[in-house]
Design a protein around this motif. Structure first.
Motif, PDB file in Angstrom:
ATOM      1  N   LEU A   1       3.452  31.387  47.625  1.00  0.00           N
ATOM      2  CA  LEU A   1       2.899  31.351  46.114  1.00  0.00           C
ATOM      3  C   LEU A   1       1.710  30.247  46.072  1.00  0.00           C
ATOM      4  CD1 LEU A   1       6.046  31.673  45.874  1.00  0.00           C
ATOM      5  CD2 LEU A   1       5.618  32.161  43.409  1.00  0.00           C
ATOM      6  N   ILE A   2       0.834  30.350  45.285  1.00  0.00           N
ATOM      7  CA  ILE A   2      -0.060  29.349  45.278  1.00  0.00           C
ATOM      8  C   ILE A   2      -0.184  28.825  43.962  1.00  0.00           C
ATOM      9  CG2 ILE A   2      -2.514  28.375  45.534  1.00  0.00           C
ATOM     10  CD1 ILE A   2      -2.818  30.179  47.864  1.00  0.00           C
ATOM     11  N   LEU A   3      -0.172  27.645  43.402  1.00  0.00           N
ATOM     12  CA  LEU A   3      -0.179  27.321  41.904  1.00  0.00           C
ATOM     13  C   LEU A   3      -1.128  26.232  41.806  1.00  0.00           C
ATOM     14  CD1 LEU A   3       2.932  27.948  42.456  1.00  0.00           C
ATOM     15  CD2 LEU A   3       3.411  26.219  40.676  1.00  0.00           C
ATOM     16  N   PRO A   4      -1.928  26.020  40.622  1.00  0.00           N
ATOM     17  CA  PRO A   4      -2.928  24.809  40.462  1.00  0.00           C
ATOM     18  C   PRO A   4      -2.392  23.504  40.875  1.00  0.00           C
ATOM     19  CG  PRO A   4      -2.835  26.424  38.564  1.00  0.00           C
ATOM     20  CD  PRO A   4      -1.633  26.854  39.351  1.00  0.00           C
ATOM     21  N   GLY A   5      -3.341  22.752  41.041  1.00  0.00           N
ATOM     22  CA  GLY A   5      -2.923  21.263  41.588  1.00  0.00           C
ATOM     23  C   GLY A   5      -1.979  20.393  40.329  1.00  0.00           C
ATOM     24  N   ASP A   6      -2.180  20.945  39.052  1.00  0.00           N
ATOM     25  CA  ASP A   6      -1.818  20.303  37.999  1.00  0.00           C
ATOM     26  C   ASP A   6      -0.119  20.324  37.995  1.00  0.00           C
ATOM     27  OD1 ASP A   6      -4.073  19.861  36.672  1.00  0.00           O
ATOM     28  OD2 ASP A   6      -4.003  21.207  35.396  1.00  0.00           O
ATOM     29  N   TYR A   7       0.463  21.254  38.834  1.00  0.00           N
ATOM     30  CA  TYR A   7       1.896  21.325  38.955  1.00  0.00           C
ATOM     31  C   TYR A   7       2.373  20.337  39.988  1.00  0.00           C
ATOM     32  CZ  TYR A   7       0.865  24.943  35.685  1.00  0.00           C
ATOM     33  OH  TYR A   7       0.373  25.480  34.232  1.00  0.00           O
ATOM     34  N   GLU A   8       2.329  19.210  39.829  1.00  0.00           N
ATOM     35  CA  GLU A   8       2.475  18.055  40.943  1.00  0.00           C
ATOM     36  C   GLU A   8       3.902  17.622  40.763  1.00  0.00           C
ATOM     37  OE1 GLU A   8      -0.418  14.867  40.084  1.00  0.00           O
ATOM     38  OE2 GLU A   8       0.201  14.738  37.990  1.00  0.00           O
ATOM     39  N   ASN A   9       4.619  17.771  39.843  1.00  0.00           N
ATOM     40  CA  ASN A   9       5.856  17.227  39.891  1.00  0.00           C
ATOM     41  C   ASN A   9       6.975  18.287  40.370  1.00  0.00           C
ATOM     42  OD1 ASN A   9       5.006  14.866  38.131  1.00  0.00           O
ATOM     43  ND2 ASN A   9       4.548  16.440  36.704  1.00  0.00           N
ATOM     44  N   LEU A  10       7.717  17.611  41.422  1.00  0.00           N
ATOM     45  CA  LEU A  10       8.645  18.639  42.063  1.00  0.00           C
ATOM     46  C   LEU A  10       9.846  17.925  41.944  1.00  0.00           C
ATOM     47  CD1 LEU A  10       9.481  20.528  44.181  1.00  0.00           C
ATOM     48  CD2 LEU A  10       9.074  18.552  45.955  1.00  0.00           C
ATOM     49  N   SER A  11      10.905  18.784  41.480  1.00  0.00           N
ATOM     50  CA  SER A  11      12.375  18.683  41.604  1.00  0.00           C
ATOM     51  C   SER A  11      12.926  19.617  42.275  1.00  0.00           C
ATOM     52  CB  SER A  11      12.915  18.498  40.144  1.00  0.00           C
ATOM     53  OG  SER A  11      12.753  19.450  39.374  1.00  0.00           O
ATOM     54  N   TYR A  12      14.272  19.522  42.900  1.00  0.00           N
ATOM     55  CA  TYR A  12      15.020  20.569  43.609  1.00  0.00           C
ATOM     56  C   TYR A  12      16.296  19.896  43.765  1.00  0.00           C
ATOM     57  CZ  TYR A  12      14.510  18.053  47.876  1.00  0.00           C
ATOM     58  OH  TYR A  12      14.377  17.014  49.098  1.00  0.00           O
ATOM     59  N   TYR A  13      17.260  20.898  44.028  1.00  0.00           N
ATOM     60  CA  TYR A  13      18.566  20.639  44.402  1.00  0.00           C
ATOM     61  C   TYR A  13      18.624  21.359  46.014  1.00  0.00           C
ATOM     62  CZ  TYR A  13      23.763  20.401  44.609  1.00  0.00           C
ATOM     63  OH  TYR A  13      24.977  19.896  44.831  1.00  0.00           O
ATOM     64  N   GLY A  14      18.851  20.377  46.852  1.00  0.00           N
ATOM     65  CA  GLY A  14      18.862  20.868  48.394  1.00  0.00           C
ATOM     66  C   GLY A  14      19.052  19.760  49.102  1.00  0.00           C
ATOM     67  N   ARG A  15      18.775  19.909  50.246  1.00  0.00           N
ATOM     68  CA  ARG A  15      18.686  18.839  51.218  1.00  0.00           C
ATOM     69  C   ARG A  15      17.539  17.878  51.173  1.00  0.00           C
ATOM     70  NH1 ARG A  15      22.919  18.382  54.925  1.00  0.00           N
ATOM     71  NH2 ARG A  15      23.990  20.503  54.963  1.00  0.00           N
ATOM     72  N   GLY A  16      17.603  16.481  51.297  1.00  0.00           N
ATOM     73  CA  GLY A  16      16.512  15.836  50.945  1.00  0.00           C
ATOM     74  C   GLY A  16      17.144  14.170  51.259  1.00  0.00           C
ATOM     75  N   PRO A  17      16.069  13.137  50.976  1.00  0.00           N
ATOM     76  CA  PRO A  17      14.756  13.410  50.407  1.00  0.00           C
ATOM     77  C   PRO A  17      13.665  13.765  51.427  1.00  0.00           C
ATOM     78  CG  PRO A  17      15.420  11.096  50.619  1.00  0.00           C
ATOM     79  CD  PRO A  17      16.445  11.765  51.187  1.00  0.00           C
ATOM     80  N   TRP A  18      13.869  13.316  52.653  1.00  0.00           N
ATOM     81  CA  TRP A  18      12.922  13.602  53.534  1.00  0.00           C
ATOM     82  C   TRP A  18      12.720  14.960  53.931  1.00  0.00           C
ATOM     83  CZ3 TRP A  18      15.811   9.044  53.794  1.00  0.00           C
ATOM     84  CH2 TRP A  18      17.017   9.139  54.315  1.00  0.00           C
ATOM     85  N   GLU A  19      11.761  15.355  54.918  1.00  0.00           N
ATOM     86  CA  GLU A  19      11.942  16.630  55.625  1.00  0.00           C
ATOM     87  C   GLU A  19      12.955  16.904  56.326  1.00  0.00           C
ATOM     88  OE1 GLU A  19       8.061  16.952  57.656  1.00  0.00           O
ATOM     89  OE2 GLU A  19       8.895  15.716  59.365  1.00  0.00           O
ATOM     90  N   ASN A  20      13.259  18.093  56.485  1.00  0.00           N
ATOM     91  CA  ASN A  20      14.437  18.555  57.169  1.00  0.00           C
ATOM     92  C   ASN A  20      14.541  20.164  57.682  1.00  0.00           C
ATOM     93  OD1 ASN A  20      16.476  20.108  54.755  1.00  0.00           O
ATOM     94  ND2 ASN A  20      15.543  18.347  54.070  1.00  0.00           N
ATOM     95  N   TYR A  21      15.040  20.321  58.641  1.00  0.00           N
ATOM     96  CA  TYR A  21      14.748  22.034  59.431  1.00  0.00           C
ATOM     97  C   TYR A  21      16.289  22.323  59.809  1.00  0.00           C
ATOM     98  CZ  TYR A  21       9.722  21.209  58.782  1.00  0.00           C
ATOM     99  OH  TYR A  21       8.647  21.095  58.456  1.00  0.00           O
TER     100      TYR A  21
END
Length: 290
Positions: free
Chosen positions: A135-155
């Protein structure tokens, strides 16, 4: 040729010729939250390890399948039930010539459940780099929150130091700018839900029916991908857009790394099954201005 749907707060539409969502927003909202609605996406920007095992060449059919518009074979609108209104779209993917199905369940509260499935049975195809949608969203939607693995990138094969929890950050911080050469980065695994909002709190939430992987970046995969061979490009040369490129995946190929000159990721971290299917639900988040 357009199916419109309305609830007390939300209005939307699906183009029955293309099988794509055309509109999905709060009624009387001033702007759309989603610029480009979910589309199949099978490719990833190659990593240094990918170049070492010739992934950009060997798996290139999936890049073509991503970049070329699939053929719509059938669109079926089902009967409305207590769960909602089902719409099933069957495609034939370009280049790889396999069926791909997207099922929308437009729930009575306005949420949209998306189920994507692929069947490669009997086809001699290379492994999938990823199974997901973008999906592509406008740049205004800049605040991210999530429940998963983090905070750094992971594969899938690089996540032992990334613990499951609730995290918040800005989208601008998601891309890994410290790599010498731009490549796939910023991914999160074992995610249950994610939310992207503007500064008024308006936005969307994605919740997986099963754990999902995602990335939310201001840089597109197309911008990061140099093609079939390495390009001596640096992160400072990338075009950062006023957009959020949101990948929502079932899974993505592992990074490998036993060596960087030919070794594939371990079998457990490759996408070599004949069939894949996953589901997630899109919900609009009401901001303080709505």
């Amino acid at each position: 040729n357009t199916l419109t749907f309305n609830t007390y707060e939300i209005s939307g539409a699906i183009d029955l010729k293309t099988g794509k969502i055309q509109k999905y927003n709060f009624k009387n909202a001033g702007s759309e939250v989603i610029s480009t609605f979910p589309e199949p996406y099978f490719w990833r920007a190659p990593t240094d390890n990918d170049f070492g095992n010739r992934m950009p060449v060997n798996l290139a059919a999936w890049k073509s399948a991503t970049n070329n518009e699939p053929t719509v074979k059938d669109v079926k609108v089902g009967k409305k039930s207590v769960e909602g209104l089902p719409v099933t779209v069957t495609y034939q993917l370009a280049e790889v010539d396999v069926p791909y199905t997207v099922e929308y369940l437009i729930k009575n509260d306005g949420d949209v459940k998306v189920t994507a499935s692929i069947d490669m049975t009997g086809k001699d195809l290379p492994e999938l780099p990823r199974f997901g949608m973008r999906l592509i969203l406008p740049g205004d939607y800049e605040n991210l929150s999530y429940y998963g693995r983090g905070p750094w990138e992971n594969y899938s094969d690089r996540k032992m130091s990334a613990f499951i929890g609730a995290y918040e950050d800005k989208v601008e911080n998601q891309f890994t700018w410290t790599y010498i050469r731009p490549q796939e980065s910023g991914y999160k695994t074992d995610v249950r839900w994610l939310k992207l909002t503007d500064n008024q709190g308006k936005g969307i939430q994605i919740e997986g029916e099963q754990p999902i992987g995602f990335s939310a970046l201001n840089v597109s995969t197309e911008e990061i991908d140099p093609g079939r061979s390495k390009d001596q490009k640096h992160p400072t040369e990338l075009t950062v857009e006023d957009k959020v490129f949101l990948h929502v995946d079932l899974k993505q190929r592992g990074l490998g790394g036993l060596n960087s000159w030919g070794q594939y990721p371990h079998e457990d971290y490759r996408l070599e099954d004949d069939r894949y299917s996953y589901s997630y639900t899109i919900s609009l988040v009401r901001g303080i201005s709505n």
